[in-house]
Motif scaffolding. Structure first.
Motif, PDB file in Angstrom:
ATOM      1  N   HIS A 239       1.024  -0.969  -0.004  1.00 39.29           N
ATOM      2  CA  HIS A 239       0.046  -0.273  -0.080  1.00 39.29           C
ATOM      3  C   HIS A 239       0.871   1.336  -0.090  1.00 39.29           C
ATOM      4  O   HIS A 239       2.030   1.158   0.394  1.00 39.29           O
ATOM      5  CB  HIS A 239      -0.955   0.029   1.260  1.00 39.29           C
ATOM      6  CG  HIS A 239      -0.357  -0.396   2.425  1.00 39.29           C
ATOM      7  ND1 HIS A 239      -0.061  -1.620   2.914  1.00 39.29           N
ATOM      8  CD2 HIS A 239      -0.033   0.668   3.577  1.00 39.29           C
ATOM      9  CE1 HIS A 239       0.532  -1.486   4.195  1.00 39.29           C
ATOM     10  NE2 HIS A 239       0.624   0.083   4.457  1.00 39.29           N
ATOM     11  N   LYS A 240       0.026   2.517  -0.334  1.00 37.70           N
ATOM     12  CA  LYS A 240       0.883   3.764  -0.548  1.00 37.70           C
ATOM     13  C   LYS A 240      -0.237   4.923  -0.176  1.00 37.70           C
ATOM     14  O   LYS A 240      -1.246   4.806  -0.487  1.00 37.70           O
ATOM     15  CB  LYS A 240       1.224   4.017  -1.878  1.00 37.70           C
ATOM     16  CG  LYS A 240       2.366   5.113  -2.199  1.00 37.70           C
ATOM     17  CD  LYS A 240       2.741   5.015  -3.539  1.00 37.70           C
ATOM     18  CE  LYS A 240       3.692   6.311  -3.657  1.00 37.70           C
ATOM     19  NZ  LYS A 240       4.214   6.081  -5.076  1.00 37.70           N
ATOM     20  N   LEU A 241       0.352   5.856   0.537  1.00 36.11           N
ATOM     21  CA  LEU A 241      -0.064   7.160   0.860  1.00 36.11           C
ATOM     22  C   LEU A 241      -0.133   8.041  -0.406  1.00 36.11           C
ATOM     23  O   LEU A 241       0.785   8.413  -0.846  1.00 36.11           O
ATOM     24  CB  LEU A 241       0.299   7.493   2.188  1.00 36.11           C
ATOM     25  CG  LEU A 241       0.651   6.620   3.503  1.00 36.11           C
ATOM     26  CD1 LEU A 241       1.026   7.452   4.437  1.00 36.11           C
ATOM     27  CD2 LEU A 241      -0.688   6.040   3.779  1.00 36.11           C
ATOM     28  N   SER A 242      -1.334   8.668  -0.681  1.00 39.14           N
ATOM     29  CA  SER A 242      -1.439   9.689  -1.481  1.00 39.14           C
ATOM     30  C   SER A 242      -1.730  10.939  -0.976  1.00 39.14           C
ATOM     31  O   SER A 242      -2.437  11.126  -0.156  1.00 39.14           O
ATOM     32  CB  SER A 242      -2.587   9.211  -2.611  1.00 39.14           C
ATOM     33  OG  SER A 242      -2.726  10.419  -3.361  1.00 39.14           O
ATOM     34  N   ASP A 243      -1.107  11.942  -1.535  1.00 40.04           N
ATOM     35  CA  ASP A 243      -1.198  13.428  -0.986  1.00 40.04           C
ATOM     36  C   ASP A 243      -2.723  14.014  -1.621  1.00 40.04           C
ATOM     37  O   ASP A 243      -2.929  15.238  -1.259  1.00 40.04           O
ATOM     38  CB  ASP A 243      -0.177  14.256  -1.087  1.00 40.04           C
ATOM     39  CG  ASP A 243       0.161  14.568  -2.791  1.00 40.04           C
ATOM     40  OD1 ASP A 243      -0.347  13.940  -3.612  1.00 40.04           O
ATOM     41  OD2 ASP A 243       0.900  15.488  -2.913  1.00 40.04           O
ATOM     42  N   ILE A 244      -3.245  13.290  -2.476  1.00 36.74           N
ATOM     43  CA  ILE A 244      -4.427  13.868  -2.955  1.00 36.74           C
ATOM     44  C   ILE A 244      -5.674  13.669  -2.155  1.00 36.74           C
ATOM     45  O   ILE A 244      -5.941  12.662  -1.418  1.00 36.74           O
ATOM     46  CB  ILE A 244      -4.867  13.087  -4.325  1.00 36.74           C
ATOM     47  CG1 ILE A 244      -3.853  13.170  -5.437  1.00 36.74           C
ATOM     48  CG2 ILE A 244      -6.319  13.621  -4.698  1.00 36.74           C
ATOM     49  CD1 ILE A 244      -4.177  12.469  -6.665  1.00 36.74           C
ATOM     50  N   ARG A 245      -6.405  14.883  -1.828  1.00 40.99           N
ATOM     51  CA  ARG A 245      -7.264  14.983  -0.908  1.00 40.99           C
ATOM     52  C   ARG A 245      -8.483  14.476  -1.246  1.00 40.99           C
ATOM     53  O   ARG A 245      -9.035  14.870  -2.608  1.00 40.99           O
ATOM     54  CB  ARG A 245      -7.391  16.534  -0.281  1.00 40.99           C
ATOM     55  CG  ARG A 245      -5.993  16.577   0.351  1.00 40.99           C
ATOM     56  CD  ARG A 245      -6.000  18.221   0.618  1.00 40.99           C
ATOM     57  NE  ARG A 245      -5.845  18.754  -0.668  1.00 40.99           N
ATOM     58  CZ  ARG A 245      -5.630  20.269  -0.947  1.00 40.99           C
ATOM     59  NH1 ARG A 245      -5.547  20.998   0.217  1.00 40.99           N
ATOM     60  NH2 ARG A 245      -5.621  20.798  -2.048  1.00 40.99           N
ATOM     61  N   LEU A 246      -9.663  14.240  -0.498  1.00 43.23           N
ATOM     62  CA  LEU A 246     -10.981  13.694  -0.709  1.00 43.23           C
ATOM     63  C   LEU A 246     -11.917  14.378   0.064  1.00 43.23           C
ATOM     64  O   LEU A 246     -11.733  14.469   1.373  1.00 43.23           O
ATOM     65  CB  LEU A 246     -11.053  12.099  -0.419  1.00 43.23           C
ATOM     66  CG  LEU A 246     -12.324  11.491  -0.843  1.00 43.23           C
ATOM     67  CD1 LEU A 246     -12.529  11.582  -2.352  1.00 43.23           C
ATOM     68  CD2 LEU A 246     -12.328   9.882  -0.377  1.00 43.23           C
ATOM     69  N   LYS A 247     -12.894  15.053  -0.577  1.00 42.41           N
ATOM     70  CA  LYS A 247     -13.950  15.834  -0.009  1.00 42.41           C
ATOM     71  C   LYS A 247     -15.223  15.115   0.293  1.00 42.41           C
ATOM     72  O   LYS A 247     -15.624  14.483  -0.237  1.00 42.41           O
ATOM     73  CB  LYS A 247     -14.314  17.021  -0.836  1.00 42.41           C
ATOM     74  CG  LYS A 247     -13.166  17.811  -1.229  1.00 42.41           C
ATOM     75  CD  LYS A 247     -13.598  19.314  -1.998  1.00 42.41           C
ATOM     76  CE  LYS A 247     -14.060  18.744  -3.435  1.00 42.41           C
ATOM     77  NZ  LYS A 247     -14.548  20.098  -4.049  1.00 42.41           N
ATOM     78  N   HIS A 248     -15.490  15.231   1.584  1.00 41.56           N
ATOM     79  CA  HIS A 248     -16.779  14.600   2.059  1.00 41.56           C
ATOM     80  C   HIS A 248     -17.807  15.804   2.321  1.00 41.56           C
ATOM     81  O   HIS A 248     -17.432  16.720   3.251  1.00 41.56           O
ATOM     82  CB  HIS A 248     -16.390  13.778   3.447  1.00 41.56           C
ATOM     83  CG  HIS A 248     -17.748  13.271   3.999  1.00 41.56           C
ATOM     84  ND1 HIS A 248     -17.901  12.933   5.271  1.00 41.56           N
ATOM     85  CD2 HIS A 248     -18.776  12.894   3.240  1.00 41.56           C
ATOM     86  CE1 HIS A 248     -19.351  12.562   5.403  1.00 41.56           C
ATOM     87  NE2 HIS A 248     -19.525  12.334   4.348  1.00 41.56           N
ATOM     88  N   LEU A 249     -18.705  15.773   1.237  1.00 41.82           N
ATOM     89  CA  LEU A 249     -19.703  16.850   1.461  1.00 41.82           C
ATOM     90  C   LEU A 249     -21.062  16.491   2.137  1.00 41.82           C
ATOM     91  O   LEU A 249     -22.016  17.200   2.445  1.00 41.82           O
ATOM     92  CB  LEU A 249     -20.266  17.147   0.023  1.00 41.82           C
ATOM     93  CG  LEU A 249     -19.022  17.572  -0.916  1.00 41.82           C
ATOM     94  CD1 LEU A 249     -19.291  17.691  -2.244  1.00 41.82           C
ATOM     95  CD2 LEU A 249     -17.982  18.774  -0.305  1.00 41.82           C
ATOM     96  N   GLY A 250     -21.098  15.143   3.187  1.00 43.55           N
ATOM     97  CA  GLY A 250     -22.293  14.853   3.544  1.00 43.55           C
ATOM     98  C   GLY A 250     -22.524  15.714   4.892  1.00 43.55           C
ATOM     99  O   GLY A 250     -23.653  15.515   5.338  1.00 43.55           O
ATOM    100  N   TRP A 251     -21.751  16.631   5.473  1.00 45.18           N
ATOM    101  CA  TRP A 251     -22.029  17.301   6.514  1.00 45.18           C
ATOM    102  C   TRP A 251     -22.149  18.756   6.294  1.00 45.18           C
ATOM    103  O   TRP A 251     -22.320  19.702   6.998  1.00 45.18           O
ATOM    104  CB  TRP A 251     -21.124  17.251   7.646  1.00 45.18           C
ATOM    105  CG  TRP A 251     -20.824  15.935   7.835  1.00 45.18           C
ATOM    106  CD1 TRP A 251     -19.847  14.942   7.606  1.00 45.18           C
ATOM    107  CD2 TRP A 251     -21.397  15.196   9.139  1.00 45.18           C
ATOM    108  NE1 TRP A 251     -19.859  13.713   8.468  1.00 45.18           N
ATOM    109  CE2 TRP A 251     -20.656  13.931   9.297  1.00 45.18           C
ATOM    110  CE3 TRP A 251     -22.555  15.669   9.880  1.00 45.18           C
ATOM    111  CZ2 TRP A 251     -21.157  13.175  10.318  1.00 45.18           C
ATOM    112  CZ3 TRP A 251     -22.798  14.667  10.853  1.00 45.18           C
ATOM    113  CH2 TRP A 251     -22.258  13.518  11.216  1.00 45.18           C
ATOM    114  N   VAL A 252     -22.100  19.122   4.864  1.00 44.30           N
ATOM    115  CA  VAL A 252     -22.271  20.383   4.535  1.00 44.30           C
ATOM    116  C   VAL A 252     -23.628  21.173   4.578  1.00 44.30           C
ATOM    117  O   VAL A 252     -23.654  22.458   5.374  1.00 44.30           O
ATOM    118  CB  VAL A 252     -22.183  20.741   2.945  1.00 44.30           C
ATOM    119  CG1 VAL A 252     -22.310  22.269   2.467  1.00 44.30           C
ATOM    120  CG2 VAL A 252     -20.574  20.256   2.470  1.00 44.30           C
ATOM    121  N   ASN A 253     -24.875  20.428   4.897  1.00 38.68           N
ATOM    122  CA  ASN A 253     -26.064  21.279   5.045  1.00 38.68           C
ATOM    123  C   ASN A 253     -26.557  20.926   6.361  1.00 38.68           C
ATOM    124  O   ASN A 253     -26.353  19.706   6.839  1.00 38.68           O
ATOM    125  CB  ASN A 253     -26.991  20.740   4.121  1.00 38.68           C
ATOM    126  CG  ASN A 253     -26.759  21.290   2.584  1.00 38.68           C
ATOM    127  OD1 ASN A 253     -26.028  22.215   2.589  1.00 38.68           O
ATOM    128  ND2 ASN A 253     -26.907  20.219   1.747  1.00 38.68           N
TER     129      ASN A 253
END
Length: 284
Positions: A239-253
């Motif tokens: 496995h490897k770590l990536s610096d690309i970010r993932l947005k979680h939008l389930g708490w926005v509203n």
């Protein structure tokens, strides 16, 4: 014209002129090409296409890895499902989607946005989310039926930052890596994520992109809530770590936050599998 050269043909002319003017020429061999030199070559074009699949497989059998989206949805059509799928469709080859008891048109949105891409939708008449491990095992079982090479496991309210699209194929072409881990950011509005003592998921890396290894024996975390999307022994694979970010939008509203709060209060009132402090401070 170059008077002392007698080579004929537009391709030779183009290459010679480019060299004479100091331009370097390169050929992209990532995808196979079919040279149509004269009208009679058109007869072989369809045969060539038949021997070349949509993922870039060459007549010799080499191909780019197939990327399969695996997703669980439930009543997502009013959220960010459409927007997320519109971005995802640019780099996936197929999709396997579990519709976990939706009462809206979420499944139809998936079929519409992913038109032209093979999509298989499995509908659960009764939601399995109250025992999430059962749902995740079903998701894995249905996904591997498509004989995937790589599995991208995203929820409908998750979206990679833009540059993932540019490097997705590069990541899954690395023969030394079987699992990629990313940091997930809980966004609290359209532009900002939340960070405090209760909201710090982005400090940790989690697997979202996994190469399917036939024969790999899954060992699941059999918790009814927060059991993980993949088997817990997935880290036995390289496995490897990536610096690309993932947005979680389930708490926005605020409305969505309250719905999650009530759901987890009902499913895990003692906080056995999660954090009651986090839930009670859901609104920040």
């Amino acid at each position: 014209m170059i008077d002392n050269l007698s080579f004929w043909g537009e391709d030779r002319h183009f290459c010679i002129r480019a060299a004479a003017l100091g331009f370097s020429l390169y050929v992209d061999t990532h995808l196979p090409a079919y040279h149509i030199y004269r009208d009679s070559d058109l007869d072989g074009a369809m045969e060539f296409l038949d021997r070349t699949d949509k993922r870039g497989a060459s007549p010799s059998g080499a191909s780019r890895p197939k990327l399969t989206l695996s997703m669980v949805i439930k009543n997502e059509s009013d959220c960010c499902l459409r927007k997320g799928l519109e971005e995802i469709r640019d780099y996936i080859d197929e999709a396997v989607i579990i519709d976990d008891g939706s009462t809206d048109d979420s499944a139809e949105v998936c079929s519409e946005v992913l038109k032209g891409i093979p999509v298989r939708i499995i509908r659960n008449d009764v939601s399995k989310f109250s025992n999430e491990i059962e749902l995740r095992k079903q998701q894995w079982s249905e996904t591997v039926k498509s004989n995937p090479e790589w599995i991208l496991n995203l929820d409908a309210d998750e979206m990679f930052e833009k540059r993932f699209k540019e490097v997705a194929r590069q990541l899954i072409s690395d023969q030394e890596v079987d699992v990629y881990c990313f940091r997930l950011y809980d966004f609290w509005n359209e532009t900002h994520y939340r960070e405090d003592e209760h909201w710090c998921a982005h400090r940790y890396y989690r697997p979202f992109l996994v190469r399917y290894r036939e024969g790999f024996v899954c060992k699941w975390n059999d918790r009814p809530q927060h059991c993980g999307r993949f088997a817990e022994n997935v880290f036995e694979l390289p496995h490897k770590l990536s610096d690309i970010r993932l947005k979680h939008l389930g708490w926005v509203n605020e409305e969505d936050r309250m719905a999650k709060f009530k759901r987890y209060q009902e499913l895990d009132p003692e906080g056995t599998y999660g954090s009651t402090e986090q839930l009670f401070k859901h609104s920040g």
